[in-house]
Design a protein around this motif. Structure first.
Motif: not given
Length: 224
Positions: A45, A51, A53, A75, A78, A82, A84, A103, A223
């Motif tokens: 994450y 962070l 996503n 997620a 985020l 975090g 999700y 998260i 990602y």
């Protein structure tokens, strides 16, 4: 001149075929060590200090009762600590969706990623220090299977791409071996992973056998 153009055309077609086929080259020992060390520092994450996503889907299959469980982590937005969305489906029956928080503290989500991330796939370092039993399926294996000769590791990089693929294969019993396929992106983060069990089965009264491949777990991450 026509011959030159003809030769160039043939060369271009050959090159295009070579590239489109997704040809790859094997990594040398130094690059394998470097890549594994980088992988070990990654977090699903996070990218740097930010962070990142992502969406992740994990599918597991139990060989004992054929239960198929699908875990979906969304997620893709985020915020804060975090938050999700999480959904779980067991044998095609979806449980109510949940909004989960923090998260970094989600043991289940991180366990899936970390299980593959921490596999001792560096055959030239950690593996030689007696960590064979950390491979999935070898936790309770007999000592005769916990040796370098039992484990095959290949690492390759696709040409013109940052993608690196590890294929680890090892025997856990006389009639059972495992294969892991782990794919990393340019940030040395896992984008997909698969765990397969390859069993040898007797198929007739004459003792003939055949191998059957069972997929125990797949993991796919996108990602943002």
């Amino acid at each position: 001149m026509k011959n030159i153009f003809k030769i160039l055309s043939v060369a271009l077609v050959a090159l295009a075929t070579f590239v489109s086929a997704g040809c790859s080259c094997a990594l040398n020992d130094r690059k394998i060590v470097e890549t594994v060390r980088a992988l070990e520092t990654t977090t699903i994450y996070q990218k740097g200090t930010d962070l990142q996503n992502f969406t992740m889907t994990v599918t597991t299959r139990s060989l004992s009762d054929s239960t198929v469980t699908v875990y979906n982590y969304d997620a893709s937005n985020l915020v804060g600590t975090g938050a999700y969305m999480f959904t779980k489906t067991v044998n095609d029956v979806e449980e109510p969706a949940l909004t989960k928080y923090s998260i970094a503290d989600d043991d289940v989500l991180n366990e899936f990623y970390d299980e593959f991330k921490t596999q001792p796939i560096n055959a030239y370092g950690d593996m030689t220090n007696g960590k064979y039993s950390n491979l999935i399926g070898l936790h309770n294996a007999a000592d005769s299977f916990l040796n370098k000769e039992n484990i095959s590791i290949e690492a390759s990089k696709k040409l013109f791409k940052d993608e690196i693929t590890f294929v680890i294969e090892y025997r856990a019993a006389l009639v059972e071996r495992y294969r892991q396929t782990i794919v990393l992106n340019g940030d040395n983060k896992i984008t997909s992973a698969k765990l397969e069990m390859i069993g040898t089965y007797v198929i007739d009264t004459r003792g003939n056998t055949e191998e059957r491949v069972s997929t125990l777990c797949t993991l796919t991450i996108t990602y943002k």
